[in-house]
Write a protein that holds these residues in place. Sequence first.
Motif, PDB file in Angstrom:
ATOM      1  N   GLY A  17     -71.785 -54.845  10.170  1.00 46.77           N
ATOM      2  CA  GLY A  17     -73.231 -54.951  10.238  1.00 46.77           C
ATOM      3  C   GLY A  17     -73.750 -54.733  11.650  1.00 46.77           C
ATOM      4  N   ASP A  18     -75.020 -55.062  11.867  1.00 49.72           N
ATOM      5  CA  ASP A  18     -75.619 -54.923  13.187  1.00 49.72           C
ATOM      6  C   ASP A  18     -74.970 -55.877  14.191  1.00 49.72           C
ATOM      7  N   PHE A  19     -74.989 -55.469  15.454  1.00 51.66           N
ATOM      8  CA  PHE A  19     -74.460 -56.292  16.533  1.00 51.66           C
ATOM      9  C   PHE A  19     -75.574 -56.476  17.554  1.00 51.66           C
ATOM     10  N   LEU A  20     -75.960 -57.742  17.805  1.00 48.69           N
ATOM     11  CA  LEU A  20     -77.071 -58.055  18.696  1.00 48.69           C
ATOM     12  C   LEU A  20     -76.610 -58.987  19.801  1.00 48.69           C
ATOM     13  N   LEU A  21     -76.761 -58.538  21.051  1.00 48.54           N
ATOM     14  CA  LEU A  21     -76.484 -59.369  22.223  1.00 48.54           C
ATOM     15  C   LEU A  21     -77.823 -59.688  22.877  1.00 48.54           C
ATOM     16  N   ASN A  22     -78.249 -60.952  22.753  1.00 55.61           N
ATOM     17  CA  ASN A  22     -79.574 -61.324  23.258  1.00 55.61           C
ATOM     18  C   ASN A  22     -79.559 -62.680  23.957  1.00 55.61           C
ATOM     19  N   GLY A  23     -78.632 -62.817  24.920  1.00 53.40           N
ATOM     20  CA  GLY A  23     -78.606 -64.045  25.697  1.00 53.40           C
ATOM     21  C   GLY A  23     -77.224 -64.554  26.033  1.00 53.40           C
ATOM     22  N   GLY A  24     -76.217 -64.117  25.315  1.00 58.47           N
ATOM     23  CA  GLY A  24     -74.860 -64.573  25.552  1.00 58.47           C
ATOM     24  C   GLY A  24     -74.055 -63.546  26.328  1.00 58.47           C
ATOM     25  N   THR A  25     -72.717 -63.649  26.204  1.00 57.15           N
ATOM     26  CA  THR A  25     -71.805 -62.749  26.911  1.00 57.15           C
ATOM     27  C   THR A  25     -70.845 -62.100  25.917  1.00 57.15           C
ATOM     28  N   TYR A  26     -70.674 -60.789  26.052  1.00 58.74           N
ATOM     29  CA  TYR A  26     -69.696 -60.055  25.250  1.00 58.74           C
ATOM     30  C   TYR A  26     -68.582 -59.603  26.175  1.00 58.74           C
ATOM     31  N   ASN A  27     -67.319 -59.871  25.772  1.00 57.00           N
ATOM     32  CA  ASN A  27     -66.188 -59.591  26.637  1.00 57.00           C
ATOM     33  C   ASN A  27     -65.009 -59.101  25.810  1.00 57.00           C
ATOM     34  N   ASN A  28     -64.752 -57.803  25.870  1.00 55.93           N
ATOM     35  CA  ASN A  28     -63.583 -57.245  25.193  1.00 55.93           C
ATOM     36  C   ASN A  28     -62.440 -57.151  26.196  1.00 55.93           C
ATOM     37  N   SER A  29     -61.977 -58.316  26.637  1.00 58.64           N
ATOM     38  CA  SER A  29     -60.922 -58.359  27.656  1.00 58.64           C
ATOM     39  C   SER A  29     -59.575 -57.914  27.109  1.00 58.64           C
ATOM     40  N   GLY A  30     -59.428 -57.901  25.792  1.00 55.36           N
ATOM     41  CA  GLY A  30     -58.172 -57.482  25.195  1.00 55.36           C
ATOM     42  C   GLY A  30     -58.017 -55.984  25.102  1.00 55.36           C
ATOM     43  N   ASN A  31     -59.109 -55.232  25.377  1.00 54.54           N
ATOM     44  CA  ASN A  31     -59.093 -53.768  25.389  1.00 54.54           C
ATOM     45  C   ASN A  31     -58.715 -53.152  24.051  1.00 54.54           C
ATOM     46  N   GLY A  32     -58.946 -53.880  22.958  1.00 51.84           N
ATOM     47  CA  GLY A  32     -58.648 -53.358  21.644  1.00 51.84           C
ATOM     48  C   GLY A  32     -59.725 -52.412  21.147  1.00 51.84           C
ATOM     49  N   ALA A  33     -59.370 -51.630  20.132  1.00 47.59           N
ATOM     50  CA  ALA A  33     -60.330 -50.717  19.523  1.00 47.59           C
ATOM     51  C   ALA A  33     -61.354 -51.517  18.720  1.00 47.59           C
ATOM     52  N   VAL A  34     -62.616 -51.149  18.858  1.00 43.58           N
ATOM     53  CA  VAL A  34     -63.700 -51.850  18.176  1.00 43.58           C
ATOM     54  C   VAL A  34     -64.536 -50.844  17.407  1.00 43.58           C
ATOM     55  N   THR A  35     -64.870 -51.196  16.167  1.00 43.10           N
ATOM     56  CA  THR A  35     -65.723 -50.351  15.344  1.00 43.10           C
ATOM     57  C   THR A  35     -67.061 -51.035  15.117  1.00 43.10           C
ATOM     58  N   PHE A  36     -68.140 -50.306  15.397  1.00 45.14           N
ATOM     59  CA  PHE A  36     -69.494 -50.781  15.139  1.00 45.14           C
ATOM     60  C   PHE A  36     -70.071 -49.962  13.984  1.00 45.14           C
ATOM     61  N   GLY A  37     -70.389 -50.649  12.881  1.00 42.24           N
ATOM     62  CA  GLY A  37     -70.918 -49.948  11.717  1.00 42.24           C
ATOM     63  C   GLY A  37     -72.423 -50.000  11.600  1.00 42.24           C
ATOM     64  N   GLY A  38     -73.059 -50.866  12.394  1.00 39.80           N
ATOM     65  CA  GLY A  38     -74.503 -51.008  12.332  1.00 39.80           C
ATOM     66  C   GLY A  38     -75.149 -50.646  13.650  1.00 39.80           C
ATOM     67  N   ASN A  39     -76.340 -51.164  13.881  1.00 39.19           N
ATOM     68  CA  ASN A  39     -77.025 -50.957  15.150  1.00 39.19           C
ATOM     69  C   ASN A  39     -76.392 -51.829  16.232  1.00 39.19           C
ATOM     70  N   LEU A  40     -76.267 -51.282  17.436  1.00 42.98           N
ATOM     71  CA  LEU A  40     -75.801 -52.041  18.596  1.00 42.98           C
ATOM     72  C   LEU A  40     -76.995 -52.229  19.522  1.00 42.98           C
ATOM     73  N   THR A  41     -77.404 -53.499  19.722  1.00 42.17           N
ATOM     74  CA  THR A  41     -78.601 -53.787  20.508  1.00 42.17           C
ATOM     75  C   THR A  41     -78.270 -54.798  21.602  1.00 42.17           C
ATOM     76  N   TYR A  42     -78.589 -54.432  22.841  1.00 43.20           N
ATOM     77  CA  TYR A  42     -78.379 -55.311  23.990  1.00 43.20           C
ATOM     78  C   TYR A  42     -79.724 -55.516  24.662  1.00 43.20           C
ATOM     79  N   THR A  43     -80.266 -56.748  24.544  1.00 40.64           N
ATOM     80  CA  THR A  43     -81.578 -57.036  25.124  1.00 40.64           C
ATOM     81  C   THR A  43     -81.492 -57.972  26.315  1.00 40.64           C
ATOM     82  N   SER A  44     -80.525 -58.900  26.308  1.00 39.35           N
ATOM     83  CA  SER A  44     -80.363 -59.842  27.409  1.00 39.35           C
ATOM     84  C   SER A  44     -78.972 -60.442  27.342  1.00 39.35           C
TER      85      SER A  44
END
Length: 398
Positions: free
Chosen positions: A297-324
């Motif tokens: 689904g959609d992925f929304l980052l609006n105030g927290g922290t996103y950290n792909n420190s494991g460097n794994g492959a990631v699939t986004f099937g919806g909207n990717l939105t980064y506001t804060s």
Amino acid sequence: TAAAACATLTVDGTLAANNAITVSGATLFTSTGAYACGAISGTRTFTGDFQLDAGSTWASVSAGPCRFGGNFMNNATAFSGNGTYTFTGVSKTISGATTTALTAMTIGGGGSYALDASSTLMVSGTTTLAGSFANNGTMTINTTSGTGTLTQGTGANLAVTSGNSAIGITLAATASGNTVTYNTGSVAPTPKVTSYYNLTLTSSATSGNWNTGISVGGTLTMSGAFTQNNFGSASITGNLIVNGPNVTAGSVVTVGGYLIVSSGTFYAQSSPGLNVTGTTTVSGGTLRLGNAATFTGDFLLNGGTYNNSGNGAVTFGGNLTYTSGSITTFGTGTNTFSGTSKTITGTMTIPKVTVIGTITNAGTLTVSAALAGSGTLTQGANSTLNIGGTSASLNLAA
């Protein structure tokens, strides 16, 4: 003081129950009735229906045991149930507008009681079930014993206030809208291995205990300041909310509904890691990936922290939105965008992007290592695309 035995009992004064009493029929405490128990000798037995009217009072100062065989209705102005209260009737109810607060409760063998949907029952000590109990209202228990069954009704609320020895009885908690909350203070919450509709874990303990085999069909909410280091193999067909604790998933976590991280840290450590079907929202705290993940689904980052420190492959099937909030890294693995008519919104740097769907860049996107795929990436109005590495096999509409 009432006689030691009678057919029916109506109290409009004060009943000083300091010895055994047996009432074979109905008992009524009127608006002026009062019960006072100052001794533990003998059992107060009320075989028929039992009713406390508004205005009446019930005070068990001493732990004098009481036994009830009929329906129990509590509308008393004040109620204190010190001692063990045993219920032996079949297909009977506990009801009333006043909270029935007991220090210990037993449902006798063969007995069956149901708490009314508008009523509240609190047991601060041990709940013993030799029979069965249906909670249709609001119930709080501490420890349990016996081989009986506690069944959650539709929309019912059950709070468990103890930790590791919380529920030894059978718990049936799949009815729609019901919630079981383990509010265990400084003791690690240990949810019973069973199927839940809504399950809430809240604690200030240094560690929690999660057992394989737990399934949640509605919403799993994890709150408080505890640390959950062994979370994993979770079957969550509904939703997951992380609001406070630090949770490390040691094996795959699949969320059939939405994921919300509003405080604390959710660390999907293992491979294949994390799969979310619904919307993922990081509004506070940290979502950290230790391996591959799929966000359908959609992925929304609006105030927290996103950290792909494991460097794994990631699939986004919806909207990717980064506001804060903040992005530590999208990792060195490939980030695949597979949705149809989806957008990437915000200012972000993603080293490796593969587009296999139809995606519109609506912000400022920097692809620093590799841009590829068989899909279409369209530049939206006033958008910016920075390509710092290779670009191959991609339909770019700019």
